[in-house]
Design a protein around this motif. Structure first.
Motif, mmCIF file in Angstrom:
data_model
loop_
_atom_site.group_PDB
_atom_site.id
_atom_site.type_symbol
_atom_site.label_atom_id
_atom_site.label_comp_id
_atom_site.label_asym_id
_atom_site.label_seq_id
_atom_site.Cartn_x
_atom_site.Cartn_y
_atom_site.Cartn_z
ATOM 1 N N ALA A 82 0.828 -1.206 0.000
ATOM 2 C CA ALA A 82 0.000 0.000 0.000
ATOM 3 C C ALA A 82 0.865 1.259 0.000
ATOM 4 C CB ALA A 82 -0.909 -0.001 1.230
ATOM 5 N N LEU A 83 1.932 1.203 0.782
ATOM 6 C CA LEU A 83 2.825 2.358 0.882
ATOM 7 C C LEU A 83 3.478 2.645 -0.466
ATOM 8 C CD1 LEU A 83 3.784 4.298 3.059
ATOM 9 C CD2 LEU A 83 5.706 2.765 3.481
ATOM 10 N N ALA A 84 3.895 1.594 -1.162
ATOM 11 C CA ALA A 84 4.519 1.768 -2.469
ATOM 12 C C ALA A 84 3.496 2.317 -3.470
ATOM 13 C CB ALA A 84 5.087 0.442 -2.960
ATOM 14 N N VAL A 85 2.232 1.871 -3.343
ATOM 15 C CA VAL A 85 1.171 2.384 -4.214
ATOM 16 C C VAL A 85 0.947 3.872 -3.919
ATOM 17 C CG1 VAL A 85 -1.309 2.282 -4.709
ATOM 18 C CG2 VAL A 85 0.016 0.175 -4.518
ATOM 19 N N PHE A 86 0.870 4.213 -2.650
ATOM 20 C CA PHE A 86 0.693 5.597 -2.208
ATOM 21 C C PHE A 86 1.810 6.470 -2.785
ATOM 22 C CE2 PHE A 86 -0.209 8.242 1.915
ATOM 23 C CZ PHE A 86 -0.727 9.258 1.130
ATOM 24 N N ARG A 87 3.017 5.961 -2.732
ATOM 25 C CA ARG A 87 4.172 6.699 -3.248
ATOM 26 C C ARG A 87 4.062 6.865 -4.768
ATOM 27 N NH1 ARG A 87 7.969 8.397 -6.122
ATOM 28 N NH2 ARG A 87 9.830 7.223 -6.644
ATOM 29 N N ALA A 88 3.582 5.807 -5.452
ATOM 30 C CA ALA A 88 3.484 5.856 -6.911
ATOM 31 C C ALA A 88 2.352 6.766 -7.377
ATOM 32 C CB ALA A 88 3.288 4.446 -7.461
ATOM 33 N N GLN A 89 1.310 6.939 -6.530
ATOM 34 C CA GLN A 89 0.199 7.829 -6.881
ATOM 35 C C GLN A 89 0.657 9.278 -6.994
ATOM 36 O OE1 GLN A 89 -2.709 7.459 -3.838
ATOM 37 N NE2 GLN A 89 -3.782 5.730 -4.779
ATOM 38 N N ASN A 90 1.752 9.577 -6.289
ATOM 39 C CA ASN A 90 2.195 10.960 -6.208
ATOM 40 C C ASN A 90 3.176 11.281 -7.314
ATOM 41 O OD1 ASN A 90 1.286 12.359 -3.587
ATOM 42 N ND2 ASN A 90 1.756 10.267 -2.959
ATOM 43 N N PRO A 91 2.914 12.329 -8.093
ATOM 44 C CA PRO A 91 3.924 12.753 -9.055
ATOM 45 C C PRO A 91 5.130 13.295 -8.300
ATOM 46 C CG PRO A 91 2.179 14.368 -8.924
ATOM 47 C CD PRO A 91 1.750 13.210 -8.078
ATOM 48 N N GLN A 92 6.321 13.050 -8.832
ATOM 49 C CA GLN A 92 7.538 13.492 -8.166
ATOM 50 C C GLN A 92 7.515 15.018 -7.940
ATOM 51 O OE1 GLN A 92 9.933 11.168 -7.181
ATOM 52 N NE2 GLN A 92 10.786 12.855 -6.008
ATOM 53 N N SER A 93 6.822 15.721 -8.859
ATOM 54 C CA SER A 93 6.818 17.183 -8.765
ATOM 55 C C SER A 93 6.026 17.673 -7.554
ATOM 56 C CB SER A 93 6.222 17.765 -10.044
ATOM 57 O OG SER A 93 4.965 17.155 -10.285
ATOM 58 N N GLY A 94 4.931 16.984 -7.259
ATOM 59 C CA GLY A 94 4.109 17.483 -6.172
ATOM 60 C C GLY A 94 3.757 16.395 -5.191
ATOM 61 N N THR A 95 4.777 15.755 -4.649
ATOM 62 C CA THR A 95 4.527 14.650 -3.730
ATOM 63 C C THR A 95 3.861 15.141 -2.445
ATOM 64 O OG1 THR A 95 6.480 13.574 -4.598
ATOM 65 C CG2 THR A 95 5.602 12.695 -2.563
ATOM 66 N N ASP A 96 2.893 14.379 -1.968
ATOM 67 C CA ASP A 96 2.246 14.657 -0.686
ATOM 68 C C ASP A 96 3.141 14.100 0.424
ATOM 69 O OD1 ASP A 96 0.644 14.897 1.523
ATOM 70 O OD2 ASP A 96 -0.822 13.401 0.898
ATOM 71 N N TRP A 97 4.228 14.829 0.701
ATOM 72 C CA TRP A 97 5.207 14.303 1.659
ATOM 73 C C TRP A 97 4.604 14.123 3.044
ATOM 74 C CZ3 TRP A 97 8.904 11.791 -0.259
ATOM 75 C CH2 TRP A 97 9.557 12.217 -1.426
ATOM 76 N N SER A 98 3.761 15.044 3.437
ATOM 77 C CA SER A 98 3.171 14.967 4.765
ATOM 78 C C SER A 98 2.333 13.684 4.913
ATOM 79 C CB SER A 98 2.326 16.221 4.988
ATOM 80 O OG SER A 98 1.319 15.970 5.908
ATOM 81 N N GLY A 99 1.485 13.414 3.909
ATOM 82 C CA GLY A 99 0.666 12.203 3.952
ATOM 83 C C GLY A 99 1.517 10.944 3.856
ATOM 84 N N LEU A 100 2.550 11.012 3.011
ATOM 85 C CA LEU A 100 3.420 9.848 2.809
ATOM 86 C C LEU A 100 4.182 9.510 4.091
ATOM 87 C CD1 LEU A 100 4.132 7.910 0.559
ATOM 88 C CD2 LEU A 100 5.899 9.473 -0.209
#
Lengths: 299, 320
Positions: free
Chosen positions: B270-288
């Motif tokens: 799930a964590l890897a999916v969550f990470r992949a959902q995020n574009p590198q440009s605008g990653t949701d670092w707080s949620g991640l």
């Protein structure tokens, strides 16, 4: 009633029935999920299996293809670079930590602390360091910029990516490796250090004259274990760089996974797995032969 | 990367896990030589490198994404909020999540947490029980073919974990267990060669007299195993159990192959999916980072409970 060591035949037969009962679950698991898959993995490497149609025997085709596949050789090279950096840094660091825990302090709290990264998954470790090393916002690059240097795209640069991933995995595993070595150090009697100290030996000298020679067998086994684990790197690559940039971090296990689940070339993926198996067996054998000399009575 | 775990039995009697150094070592500790200062500095650096990322996860998870962008190096959480955790746990609406810099892909972290717990518990309980039973049969029972079968198990130690994954996937698919928790658990549910080998070492070292006394009292061997030997092995069994739990909780490669949908998705995937959902440009670092904390916290707590007993028994078992 006689002692058990010269037990009557009835007891033996009873043991036999009982043993079957006790061994059955583990043996079932062993045969079905380890022995059979191992044999099948080798068999599939000689077929054109693609998961959708029955496997067809193609002889050495997959192996011929592998030898002529530049991406395979490149991924093997990337994996070796990864292993060299990972094992080099991890072994030296783990040894240093283990010796500090032995000679400097006996704190079990510190031993617990160095183990904490081991408690998280490679996925978590990968994602966390991806954030710390982020080019624009990562604290790691804030520090780099603070030192007046140019920001480094640690995981997006072909030169940096592999060593950085290797170091991320050092961060996660080094504490565990250190504790394994520490357990080996515990077997060295303290009197030896005391006696050397009386003779005026420095800690540095004691390390080379006492610790290293006596720890060698333990170090050898730990090294074999960590090298074999290191060759199988996958998770960290998958979540940080996905093999990029431009295949720079396309380690062997990642390439195998892509062949099997991306392109459904199960036969070819199996052949590459067999190649990895052969490489690891050769390494184990060579390391074992090299380290059998110099076995000590301790450890 | 699946590392072979290695644990040692109870430490030799002469050294307990919390043994302080001998008095001489402590006397030296009061005399601060330059060498010791350097050594302590190195130790402090090691502890910092180990611990600081954990603080940084927490600090990031409690910040807003806009705050993170404005103050990337601030030591404290920026505009403290629980928004990251709400997104990770799927408590925010998609609009709300996107407004706060999230990806808006619904994540059911409670579900994944439960899946991880179920799989790890199933694997640990069954693997340790069955491995202990087999180890007892190899160590203490006499039967024809015992040494041959044990040699086979030892040979199993030589097969790298990753080699059997592809064929095992084919097998799980044939069994119709793809995308099920049982499919994830099965391959390591019955044994690992290491667990069998390690527990056998322990049972070999239990004095025969203990067993014989119980047998003379008229107890059967099954009863002796469950009532006498297994309780005696509680220390190595506990260490092995916790390490097995951590290993299966943290496994990624195998569940990635087997699970396709939420019904069997575990935290690592799930964590890897969550990470992949995020574009590198605008990653949701707080949620991640909130998600990584949720994924890692159960193991930190588990270790916290058993740390004292485990740290002393992790060690090295020479394969002689």
């Amino acid at each position: 009633m006689t002692v058990v060591s010269n037990s009557p035949p009835s007891r033996l037969r009873g043991d036999g029935r009982l043993a079957v009962l006790f061994v059955a679950p583990a043996l079932l698991g062993f045969v079905v999920f380890l022995l059979w898959p191992t044999l099948r993995g080798v068999y599939l490497s000689f077929t054109s299996f693609n998961l959708l149609t029955p496997a067809e025997w193609v002889g050495l085709d997959n192996y011929v293809r592998m030898v002529h596949d530049p991406i395979f050789w490149d991924s093997l090279r990337v994996t070796v670079v990864y292993v060299v950096v990972n094992i080099g840094v991890q072994t030296v660091s783990a040894l240093a930590i283990a010796v500090l825990l032995q000679r400097l302090t006996q704190s079990s709290v510190l031993r617990g602390i160095v183990l904490t990264p081991y408690l998280m998954s490679n996925v978590v470790a990968g994602v966390v360091w991806l954030w710390i090393l982020d080019t624009q916002l990562g604290i790691g690059n804030e520090i780099v910029a603070g030192l007046g240097l140019d920001r480094i795209p640690f995981l997006a640069d072909e030169t940096w990516a592999v060593p950085v991933i290797a170091l991320i995995n050092v961060w996660r595993h080094v504490g565990y490796t250190a504790l394994l070595l520490f357990a080996g150090l515990q077997a060295i009697p303290n009197d030896m250090y005391e006696a050397a100290k009386v003779d005026g030996a420095s800690e540095w000298r004691m390390f080379w004259r006492i610790t290293m020679p006596l720890l060698r067998p333990v170090l050898a086994v730990v090294l074999i274990m960590t090298v074999i684990g290191s060759f199988q790197v996958f998770d960290t690559v998958a979540v940080t760089t996905a093999g990029g940039p431009a295949n720079a971090t396309n380690v062997l296990q990642y390439y195998i996974y892509g062949a099997a689940f991306g392109r459904f070339q199960f036969g070819y993926a199996s052949a590459m797995s067999v190649a990895l198996l052969v490489v690891l067996s050769a390494i184990t054998f060579v390391q074992y032969r090299l380290t059998r000399a110099g076995q000590t009575d301790l450890g | 990367m699946t590392e072979t775990t290695s644990v040692a039995g109870p430490p030799p009697v002469t050294r307990t896990a919390t043994a302080a150094g001998p008095a001489t070592a402590r006397r030296d500790g009061r005399r601060l030589s330059p060498g010791r200062i350097v050594a302590w500095t190195v130790m402090a650096a090691i502890v910092l490198i180990t611990v600081l990322p954990f603080y940084w996860i927490l600090r990031t998870a409690l910040s807003t994404n806009t705050g993170l962008a404005a103050h990337p190096a601030g030591p404290l959480p920026v505009d403290p909020t629980a928004g990251g955790f709400e997104r990770a746990l799927g408590l925010q609406s998609a609009e709300e999540a996107i407004a706060q810099g999230g990806a808006g892909g619904g994540l059911k972290f409670w579900r994944y947490l439960l899946n991880s717990a179920l799989v790890s518990t199933l694997i640990t309980v069954c693997q340790i029980l069955f491995s202990a039973m087999a180890a007892y049969a190899f160590a203490r029972l006499r039967w024809r073919g015992r040494d041959t079968v044990f040699a086979l198990f030892l040979a199993g130690l030589m097969v790298p974990a990753v080699f059997t994954l592809l064929p095992n996937f084919v097998l799980i698919k044939e069994l119709g267990l793809v995308d099920s928790l049982l499919g994830i658990a099965l391959p390591t549910m019955f044994m690992t060669p290491f667990a069998v080998f390690f527990l056998r070492q322990f049972f070999m070292n239990v004095p025969r007299e203990v067993e014989e006394a119980a047998l003379l009292d008229g107890a059967g061997k099954v009863r002796v195993f469950f009532r006498v030997l297994l309780p005696m092995a509680s220390a190595p069994v506990l260490t092995l159990s916790v390490l097995t739990y951590i290993t299966s909780w943290n496994d990624y490669f195998w569940p990635l192959m087997v699970s396709y949908s939420d019904s069997s998705r575990v935290l690592t995937v799930a964590l890897a999916v969550f990470r992949a959902q995020n574009p590198q440009s605008g990653t949701d670092w707080s949620g991640l980072m909130a998600a990584t904390l949720i994924a890692a916290l159960p193991m930190l707590l588990l270790f916290g409970v058993f740390a004292r007993r485990i740290v002393g028994t992790i060690g090295f078992t020479g394969i002689k």
